[in-house]
Motif scaffolding. Structure first.
Motif, mmCIF file in Angstrom:
data_model
loop_
_atom_site.group_PDB
_atom_site.id
_atom_site.type_symbol
_atom_site.label_atom_id
_atom_site.label_comp_id
_atom_site.label_asym_id
_atom_site.label_seq_id
_atom_site.Cartn_x
_atom_site.Cartn_y
_atom_site.Cartn_z
ATOM 1 N N LYS A 7 17.699 9.384 -7.584
ATOM 2 C CA LYS A 7 16.765 10.376 -7.325
ATOM 3 C C LYS A 7 17.014 11.273 -6.050
ATOM 4 N N THR A 173 19.099 11.427 -0.172
ATOM 5 C CA THR A 173 18.088 12.174 0.575
ATOM 6 C C THR A 173 18.990 12.916 1.788
ATOM 7 N N ASP A 174 18.309 13.434 2.761
ATOM 8 C CA ASP A 174 18.921 14.162 3.804
ATOM 9 C C ASP A 174 19.296 13.337 5.058
ATOM 10 N N TYR A 179 17.298 4.060 8.859
ATOM 11 C CA TYR A 179 17.609 3.960 10.415
ATOM 12 C C TYR A 179 16.713 3.148 10.962
ATOM 13 N N ASP A 182 13.053 6.326 12.880
ATOM 14 C CA ASP A 182 13.569 8.090 12.458
ATOM 15 C C ASP A 182 14.454 8.656 13.357
ATOM 16 N N ARG A 184 15.186 11.497 13.396
ATOM 17 C CA ARG A 184 14.735 12.830 13.925
ATOM 18 C C ARG A 184 13.877 12.804 15.394
HETATM 19 P P1 ADP Z 1 13.096 13.473 0.497
HETATM 20 O O1 ADP Z 1 12.602 14.800 0.401
HETATM 21 O O2 ADP Z 1 14.770 13.262 0.247
HETATM 22 O O3 ADP Z 1 12.180 12.530 -0.240
HETATM 23 P P2 ADP Z 1 12.154 12.775 3.122
HETATM 24 O O4 ADP Z 1 11.933 13.927 4.098
HETATM 25 O O5 ADP Z 1 10.998 11.934 2.345
HETATM 26 O O6 ADP Z 1 13.289 13.100 2.092
HETATM 27 O O7 ADP Z 1 12.605 11.359 3.813
HETATM 28 C C1 ADP Z 1 13.589 11.691 4.604
HETATM 29 C C2 ADP Z 1 13.360 11.769 6.083
HETATM 30 O O8 ADP Z 1 12.791 10.674 6.524
HETATM 31 C C3 ADP Z 1 14.390 11.891 7.020
HETATM 32 O O9 ADP Z 1 14.764 13.156 7.259
HETATM 33 C C4 ADP Z 1 14.081 11.188 8.358
HETATM 34 O O10 ADP Z 1 13.577 12.187 9.325
HETATM 35 C C5 ADP Z 1 12.449 10.594 7.944
HETATM 36 N N1 ADP Z 1 12.745 9.164 8.385
HETATM 37 C C6 ADP Z 1 11.485 8.397 9.105
HETATM 38 N N2 ADP Z 1 11.731 7.256 9.410
HETATM 39 C C7 ADP Z 1 13.101 6.935 9.054
HETATM 40 C C8 ADP Z 1 14.100 5.878 9.155
HETATM 41 N N3 ADP Z 1 13.508 4.724 9.606
HETATM 42 N N4 ADP Z 1 15.254 6.167 8.590
HETATM 43 C C9 ADP Z 1 15.674 7.151 8.121
HETATM 44 N N5 ADP Z 1 14.936 8.141 7.902
HETATM 45 C C10 ADP Z 1 13.643 8.190 8.429
#
Ligand code: ADP
Ligand code: ASP
Ligand code: MG
Length: 586
Positions: A7, A173-174, A179, A182, A184
């Motif tokens: 995905k 994903t990005d 983690y 988050d 970020r």
């Molecule tokens: P996609 O468009 O690939 O579905 P999302 O933006 O939905 O990506 O999800 C990725 C984002 O989720 C990351 O950039 C991060 O900021 C956020 N995020 C929130 N909690 C977590 C976590 N526990 N671990 C990793 N990322 C997290």
């Protein structure tokens, strides 16, 4: 030959170059000897752009037309993705949700998947094509296009992996994995090598946006192994797998729900049926309630508080007002400037002093805790929105999540991944995404202790649970009510054999703080276990109603995605077990 579902999220297909790079990943997998299904999200922030377009036309677009509109984002990206593969000399066919046969219910904008046909996809795979499936969308029984809710492409991917019996579902994903919180929000967050379904389900549903929580419901129910990894860096990701295969930790991660609101019905007559009257109305409107806290109250009256996402406040307030009137409550108050911070870990149950550690950290950071609820694998607190970031950091550090030794590497190749088996309960489900209740159990070994009249100041919860920890007490459920008139209530359960010790410790704190202590020496705790308990609106109500019908009052409630606990008077334990087993078809 294995079957792999990949995905790609919005940022991973944000422009033509990224689409080509993603297409190369799919081709590489196929050349490794596997069949490949790719699920794609809309490019970049296209879904937000479409939402804004609708808003420019009307404040209240109809849900059906929203789905018609939003589904176009994915239709663009699957076509481009297939073209990219074809231009690189390989076979690819793009399909919309309807063309695949992803059947959903008719709840536009948050539809649930009922079934997925596999014939068409399988024959395309057998012909050597890479199948490119549009994420986030399906079709209802009348042929209307539906969408699964924001972030729903993860759910499409894992559901397809489930029906196709895929060996692995890769989520590109990005970020390079899941983690501890988050990254970020908190740069000191660390990547986890693996995490259990239950923890990921809980974290996702409590605010960790990295995975759509409903996708993890599918993963757990159908035993799909999920690997979250970076689209841009070739580094190990995070494997999401069953509890048996993962390491239990007291805390695996901290989640933040930034926009949480608390609603309180004040001075509700304390009788069986009040909770049912309220929560059945909310459930009928599809509002998923999270923390539910009822205080002990005085003069036969109690306050019932609950939390909902801030977006649901107008509707929840309207419904609560009507129910308050009907029940003869004195009024409804609310606070929409709150955030919910939760710590999640499957090893929490067996670790000592976890709650104390969390409350002490919050107290040291000067943060006032507005409400508390716990379940076996998580503790949630409600704090002021302005304290949210500091609260996440304090809790994250308190559990050493910023400093733990390096995690084991995820198995990126997937070559050693052994599929888990589907849960037994899956065979009984009519629709794939139906609520899955596995069991209901009675634990009659606990005592309930309640502090009333505690001052509502930072550090009270910390003081209480530090003292109980010093007394060597193993606390199970904890609930702190929403404070009123500067006074809060904290209830907790301990093994009945420790009741006397608990009372001594509690009285020590109470006398120093001008609070009072009450207790019930024997209570019955009923636990319903399953998958998706909180995200399916109305599950808590399915428990309130049969108990109310038998005249049984509920003392405490706690919810998580995998468990719903209620505490009732000991003499009602057996009867409650019977009616609940019946209510949930067990
Ligand atoms: P996609 O468009 O690939 O579905 P999302 O933006 O939905 O990506 O999800 C990725 C984002 O989720 C990351 O950039 C991060 O900021 C956020 N995020 C929130 N909690 C977590 C976590 N526990 N671990 C990793 N990322 C997290
Ligand atoms: N495109 C949809 C959204 O932005 C679905 C997804 O990306 O998962 O919510
Ligand atoms: Mg996402």
């Amino acid at each position: 030959m294995a079957l792999v579902v990949q995905k790609f999220g919005g940022t991973s297909v944000a422009d033509p170059q990224k689409i080509v790079a993603a297409a190369k990943k799919a081709i590489a997998r196929q050349q490794g000897g596997h069949q490949v299904v790719v699920v794609v999200s809309a490019m970049g922030h296209q879904t937000d752009v479409l939402v804004d377009l609708a808003k420019a036309i009307t404040d209240r677009p109809s849900a059906r037309e929203m789905d018609m509109l939003l589904s176009t984002g994915e239709q663009v990206s699957v076509a481009l993705f297939a073209m990219a593969i074809q231009s690189l000399g390989h076979k690819a066919v793009s399909l919309t949700g309807a063309q695949i046969g992803i059947r959903t219910d008719s709840t536009h904008t948050k539809a649930r998947i009922k079934s997925i046909s596999t014939d068409h996809v399988k024959s395309l795979l057998d012909s050597g094509a890479i199948v490119i499936a549009a994420g986030f969308q399906g079709i209802d029984q009348n042929g209307n296009i539906t969408t699964l809710g924001r972030g729903g492409s993860d759910t499409t991917a894992v559901a397809l992996a489930a029906v196709l019996d895929a060996d692995l579902c890769e989520i590109y994903t990005d970020v390079d994995g899941v983690y501890t919180t988050d990254p970020r929000l908190l740069p000191e967050a660390r990547r986890l090598g693996s995490i259990s379904y239950d923890e990921m389900l809980e974290l996702a549903s409590l605010g960790a946006g990295v995975m759509h929580s409903r996708s993890i419901e599918f993963a757990k129910k159908f035993g799909v192994k999920v690997l979250v990894r970076s689209s841009f860096k070739d580094v190990p990701g995070t494997v999401i797998l069953s509890a048996e295969e993962s390491t239990p930790r007291p805390a695996s991660g901290v989640a933040l729900a930034k926009d949480e609101a608390r609603i309180t019905l004040e001075n509700v007559p304390d009788q069986p049926g009040s909770s049912h009257a309220l929560f059945s109305r909310l459930a009928a409107s599809g509002i998923a309630v999270d923390m539910i806290v009822q205080n002990v109250g005085q003069g036969g009256r109690a306050d019932i508080s609950f939390t909902v996402p801030a977006d649901d406040v107008p509707e929840a307030l309207e419904l609560s007002g009507a129910v308050a009137k009907q029940l003869g409550a004195s009024g409804v108050s609310h606070d929409a400037e709150l955030a919910k911070v939760s710590v999640v870990g499957v090893g929490m149950e067996r670790a000592e002093g976890v709650a104390g550690r969390m409350f002490t950290a919050l107290s040291a950071a000067g943060i006032n805790v507005r409400m508390i609820t716990t379940s076996e694998i998580k503790i949630s607190v409600l704090v002021d929105k302005s304290d949210a970031q500091a609260a996440v950091q304090a809790v994250h550090r308190a559990f050493g999540l910023d400093a733990e030794t390096a995690e084991g590497e995820a198995d990126v190749a997937g070559s050693h991944l052994v599929k888990s088996s589907p849960l037994e309960v899956v065979r009984r489900l009519e629709g794939m995404e139906d609520l899955a209740i596995e069991d209901c159990q009675l634990d009659a070994s606990q005592a309930l202790v309640t502090f009333t009249e505690l001052p509502d100041t930072p550090g009270v919860a910390a003081e209480v649970f530090e003292e109980l920890g010093r007394a060597g007490l193993n606390v199970d459920m904890i609930v702190q009510s929403h404070p009123r008139d500067g006074r809060a209530e904290i209830s907790f359960t301990v093994p009945a054999g420790d009741r006397d010790k608990a009372i001594v410790a509690a009285q020590k704190i109470a006398s120093a703080r001008g609070a009072a202590v009450a207790d019930v020496p024997h209570v019955a705790k009923l636990s319903i276990t399953g998958v998706g308990i909180r995200s399916h609106a109305g599950v808590a109500d399915r428990l309130f109603k049969p108990l109310a019908d038998c005249g049984i009052n509920i003392d405490l409630v706690s919810t998580s995605e995998v468990r719903l606990n209620v505490v009732v008077a000991a003499e009602h334990g057996q009867k409650s077990l019977e009616v609940l087993r019946k209510a949930f078809g067990l």
